[in-house]
Write a protein that holds these residues in place. Structure first.
Motif, PDB file in Angstrom:
ATOM      1  N   LYS A 173      -6.334  14.497 -40.689  1.00  0.00           N
ATOM      2  CA  LYS A 173      -5.448  13.510 -40.076  1.00  0.00           C
ATOM      3  C   LYS A 173      -4.829  14.151 -38.833  1.00  0.00           C
ATOM      4  CE  LYS A 173      -1.810  10.236 -41.017  1.00  0.00           C
ATOM      5  NZ  LYS A 173      -0.940   9.634 -42.010  1.00  0.00           N
ATOM      6  N   VAL A 174      -4.964  13.461 -37.722  1.00  0.00           N
ATOM      7  CA  VAL A 174      -4.481  13.982 -36.447  1.00  0.00           C
ATOM      8  C   VAL A 174      -3.359  13.089 -35.942  1.00  0.00           C
ATOM      9  CG1 VAL A 174      -5.132  14.496 -34.063  1.00  0.00           C
ATOM     10  CG2 VAL A 174      -6.769  14.884 -35.892  1.00  0.00           C
ATOM     11  N   SER A 175      -2.282  13.717 -35.513  1.00  0.00           N
ATOM     12  CA  SER A 175      -1.153  12.990 -34.938  1.00  0.00           C
ATOM     13  C   SER A 175      -0.974  13.464 -33.498  1.00  0.00           C
ATOM     14  CB  SER A 175       0.117  13.257 -35.746  1.00  0.00           C
ATOM     15  OG  SER A 175       1.194  12.564 -35.164  1.00  0.00           O
ATOM     16  N   ILE A 176      -1.226  12.576 -32.574  1.00  0.00           N
ATOM     17  CA  ILE A 176      -1.098  12.896 -31.148  1.00  0.00           C
ATOM     18  C   ILE A 176       0.211  12.284 -30.662  1.00  0.00           C
ATOM     19  CG2 ILE A 176      -2.118  12.628 -28.856  1.00  0.00           C
ATOM     20  CD1 ILE A 176      -4.843  12.270 -30.354  1.00  0.00           C
ATOM     21  N   PRO A 177       1.148  13.117 -30.208  1.00  0.00           N
ATOM     22  CA  PRO A 177       2.435  12.580 -29.765  1.00  0.00           C
ATOM     23  C   PRO A 177       2.288  11.849 -28.431  1.00  0.00           C
ATOM     24  CG  PRO A 177       2.354  14.936 -29.349  1.00  0.00           C
ATOM     25  CD  PRO A 177       1.094  14.577 -30.088  1.00  0.00           C
ATOM     26  N   PRO A 178       3.161  10.885 -28.178  1.00  0.00           N
ATOM     27  CA  PRO A 178       3.105  10.221 -26.872  1.00  0.00           C
ATOM     28  C   PRO A 178       3.495  11.195 -25.759  1.00  0.00           C
ATOM     29  CG  PRO A 178       4.967   9.422 -28.165  1.00  0.00           C
ATOM     30  CD  PRO A 178       4.195  10.351 -29.038  1.00  0.00           C
ATOM     31  N   ARG A 179       2.760  11.112 -24.674  1.00  0.00           N
ATOM     32  CA  ARG A 179       3.063  11.900 -23.479  1.00  0.00           C
ATOM     33  C   ARG A 179       2.952  10.947 -22.285  1.00  0.00           C
ATOM     34  NH1 ARG A 179      -0.473  15.548 -26.576  1.00  0.00           N
ATOM     35  NH2 ARG A 179       0.835  17.233 -27.363  1.00  0.00           N
ATOM     36  N   PRO A 180       3.961  10.097 -22.109  1.00  0.00           N
ATOM     37  CA  PRO A 180       3.881   9.063 -21.070  1.00  0.00           C
ATOM     38  C   PRO A 180       3.796   9.652 -19.665  1.00  0.00           C
ATOM     39  CG  PRO A 180       5.915   8.855 -22.375  1.00  0.00           C
ATOM     40  CD  PRO A 180       5.204  10.076 -22.838  1.00  0.00           C
ATOM     41  N   PHE A 181       2.850   9.152 -18.909  1.00  0.00           N
ATOM     42  CA  PHE A 181       2.702   9.567 -17.517  1.00  0.00           C
ATOM     43  C   PHE A 181       2.769   8.370 -16.583  1.00  0.00           C
ATOM     44  CE2 PHE A 181      -1.382   9.132 -19.567  1.00  0.00           C
ATOM     45  CZ  PHE A 181      -2.106   8.328 -18.701  1.00  0.00           C
ATOM     46  N   LEU A 182       2.494   7.176 -17.077  1.00  0.00           N
ATOM     47  CA  LEU A 182       2.572   5.960 -16.271  1.00  0.00           C
ATOM     48  C   LEU A 182       3.967   5.358 -16.376  1.00  0.00           C
ATOM     49  CD1 LEU A 182      -0.807   4.321 -17.298  1.00  0.00           C
ATOM     50  CD2 LEU A 182      -0.287   5.405 -15.109  1.00  0.00           C
ATOM     51  N   GLY A 183       4.456   4.833 -15.284  1.00  0.00           N
ATOM     52  CA  GLY A 183       5.766   4.200 -15.278  1.00  0.00           C
ATOM     53  C   GLY A 183       6.490   4.498 -13.976  1.00  0.00           C
ATOM     54  N   ILE A 184       7.640   3.899 -13.834  1.00  0.00           N
ATOM     55  CA  ILE A 184       8.430   4.052 -12.607  1.00  0.00           C
ATOM     56  C   ILE A 184       9.697   4.829 -12.955  1.00  0.00           C
ATOM     57  CG2 ILE A 184       9.673   2.845 -10.777  1.00  0.00           C
ATOM     58  CD1 ILE A 184       7.684   0.557 -11.096  1.00  0.00           C
ATOM     59  N   ASN A 204       0.835  -1.208   0.000  1.00  0.00           N
ATOM     60  CA  ASN A 204       0.000   0.000   0.000  1.00  0.00           C
ATOM     61  C   ASN A 204       0.866   1.252   0.000  1.00  0.00           C
ATOM     62  OD1 ASN A 204      -2.748  -0.704  -0.138  1.00  0.00           O
ATOM     63  ND2 ASN A 204      -2.755  -1.316   2.005  1.00  0.00           N
ATOM     64  N   SER A 205       1.915   1.249   0.807  1.00  0.00           N
ATOM     65  CA  SER A 205       2.817   2.390   0.886  1.00  0.00           C
ATOM     66  C   SER A 205       3.513   2.633  -0.453  1.00  0.00           C
ATOM     67  CB  SER A 205       3.848   2.144   1.994  1.00  0.00           C
ATOM     68  OG  SER A 205       4.794   3.174   2.014  1.00  0.00           O
ATOM     69  N   ILE A 206       4.013   1.583  -1.070  1.00  0.00           N
ATOM     70  CA  ILE A 206       4.688   1.708  -2.368  1.00  0.00           C
ATOM     71  C   ILE A 206       3.700   2.170  -3.436  1.00  0.00           C
ATOM     72  CG2 ILE A 206       5.819   0.413  -4.216  1.00  0.00           C
ATOM     73  CD1 ILE A 206       7.080  -1.327  -1.957  1.00  0.00           C
ATOM     74  N   ALA A 207       2.513   1.569  -3.453  1.00  0.00           N
ATOM     75  CA  ALA A 207       1.501   1.920  -4.462  1.00  0.00           C
ATOM     76  C   ALA A 207       1.089   3.384  -4.336  1.00  0.00           C
ATOM     77  CB  ALA A 207       0.283   1.008  -4.320  1.00  0.00           C
ATOM     78  N   GLU A 208       0.905   3.858  -3.125  1.00  0.00           N
ATOM     79  CA  GLU A 208       0.510   5.257  -2.932  1.00  0.00           C
ATOM     80  C   GLU A 208       1.627   6.196  -3.358  1.00  0.00           C
ATOM     81  OE1 GLU A 208      -1.631   8.643  -2.290  1.00  0.00           O
ATOM     82  OE2 GLU A 208      -2.286   6.591  -2.643  1.00  0.00           O
ATOM     83  N   GLY A 209       2.868   5.825  -3.087  1.00  0.00           N
ATOM     84  CA  GLY A 209       4.000   6.629  -3.545  1.00  0.00           C
ATOM     85  C   GLY A 209       4.048   6.715  -5.067  1.00  0.00           C
ATOM     86  N   LEU A 210       3.813   5.597  -5.742  1.00  0.00           N
ATOM     87  CA  LEU A 210       3.805   5.580  -7.209  1.00  0.00           C
ATOM     88  C   LEU A 210       2.624   6.375  -7.770  1.00  0.00           C
ATOM     89  CD1 LEU A 210       4.810   1.870  -7.904  1.00  0.00           C
ATOM     90  CD2 LEU A 210       6.204   3.917  -8.265  1.00  0.00           C
ATOM     91  N   GLU A 216      12.077   4.365  -8.101  1.00  0.00           N
ATOM     92  CA  GLU A 216      12.859   3.167  -7.785  1.00  0.00           C
ATOM     93  C   GLU A 216      13.646   3.351  -6.502  1.00  0.00           C
ATOM     94  OE1 GLU A 216      15.539   1.106 -10.539  1.00  0.00           O
ATOM     95  OE2 GLU A 216      14.075   1.550 -12.113  1.00  0.00           O
ATOM     96  N   GLN A 217      14.283   4.508  -6.379  1.00  0.00           N
ATOM     97  CA  GLN A 217      15.086   4.772  -5.183  1.00  0.00           C
ATOM     98  C   GLN A 217      14.199   4.854  -3.945  1.00  0.00           C
ATOM     99  OE1 GLN A 217      18.524   4.701  -5.148  1.00  0.00           O
ATOM    100  NE2 GLN A 217      18.096   4.547  -2.965  1.00  0.00           N
ATOM    101  N   ASP A 218      13.037   5.483  -4.065  1.00  0.00           N
ATOM    102  CA  ASP A 218      12.099   5.568  -2.937  1.00  0.00           C
ATOM    103  C   ASP A 218      11.652   4.169  -2.496  1.00  0.00           C
ATOM    104  OD1 ASP A 218      12.259   8.321  -2.957  1.00  0.00           O
ATOM    105  OD2 ASP A 218      10.328   8.627  -3.969  1.00  0.00           O
ATOM    106  N   ILE A 219      11.391   3.294  -3.469  1.00  0.00           N
ATOM    107  CA  ILE A 219      10.978   1.920  -3.147  1.00  0.00           C
ATOM    108  C   ILE A 219      12.112   1.200  -2.434  1.00  0.00           C
ATOM    109  CG2 ILE A 219      10.384  -0.322  -4.143  1.00  0.00           C
ATOM    110  CD1 ILE A 219       8.921   1.297  -6.391  1.00  0.00           C
ATOM    111  N   LYS A 220      13.321   1.312  -2.953  1.00  0.00           N
ATOM    112  CA  LYS A 220      14.482   0.671  -2.319  1.00  0.00           C
ATOM    113  C   LYS A 220      14.679   1.188  -0.901  1.00  0.00           C
ATOM    114  CE  LYS A 220      17.090  -0.271  -6.544  1.00  0.00           C
ATOM    115  NZ  LYS A 220      18.256   0.116  -7.357  1.00  0.00           N
ATOM    116  N   ASP A 221      14.592   2.514  -0.731  1.00  0.00           N
ATOM    117  CA  ASP A 221      14.770   3.109   0.598  1.00  0.00           C
ATOM    118  C   ASP A 221      13.713   2.603   1.575  1.00  0.00           C
ATOM    119  OD1 ASP A 221      16.923   4.509  -0.412  1.00  0.00           O
ATOM    120  OD2 ASP A 221      15.853   6.428  -0.557  1.00  0.00           O
TER     121      ASP A 221
END
Length: 162
Positions: A133-144, A32-38, A149-154
């Motif tokens: 024709k519409v081109s929508i560029p990627p705007r990634p928001f999901l991911g680690i 739960n703690s890790i998920a909320e941080g992410l 990563e450092q917060d999870i390790k800590d």
């Protein structure tokens, strides 16, 4: 039937004590703690307008012409970010139908359905076309991110030290 046998020798008292402490660890609380941080860091990306890798998103036409931030006109996408925890792990994501388009980008042709032409404003000028024709560029928001990563390790190191 197979079996496993392990034998420890030497100074094992401390190791056994640490392993016993881990057996009482409530994994759901840790997850739960890790998920909320992410989830929190994912939501913060909408303010920073950056991917988990730290790359700035391409500014949207709406944000450029009207002001404001990319992907946050209504905050609906940002507010849809949720975290879930189960015995098997955790997930952070959204069920917003537009999420994949913004995460990965998309190209599509939009055609007029109810009228002969589409009418829209671009660059301060009105346009009338049968399709566009519409081109929508990627705007990634999901991911680690590296910081995630450092917060999870800590967090895990802190738990293991207790």
């Amino acid at each position: 039937m197979s079996s496993i046998r392990a034998e420890l020798s030497g100074e094992t008292d401390e190791l056994i004590q640490r392993l016993n402490r881990l057996s009482h660890l409530e994994t759901r609380g840790v997850l739960n703690s890790i998920a909320e941080g992410l989830r929190t860091s994912t939501v913060e990306r909408f303010t920073e307008e950056k991917s988990p890798e730290g790359t700035s998103w391409k500014t949207s036409i709406r944000a450029r012409e009207e002001g404001g931030k990319t992907l946050t006109k209504t905050t609906q996408l940002k507010n849809s970010i949720r975290s879930e925890v189960s015995d098997g792990g955790l997930a952070v994501g959204t069920n917003d139908i537009r999420a994949a388009t913004h995460q990965f980008g998309d190209e599509r042709t939009i055609r007029a359905k109810n009228k002969k032409y589409l009418t829209f404003k671009v660059g301060g000028q009105w346009r009338r076309v049968a399709s566009v024709k519409v081109s929508i560029p990627p705007r990634p928001f999901l991911g680690i991110s590296e910081e995630d990563e450092q917060d999870i390790k800590d967090s895990l190191e802190e738990i293991f030290e207790e």
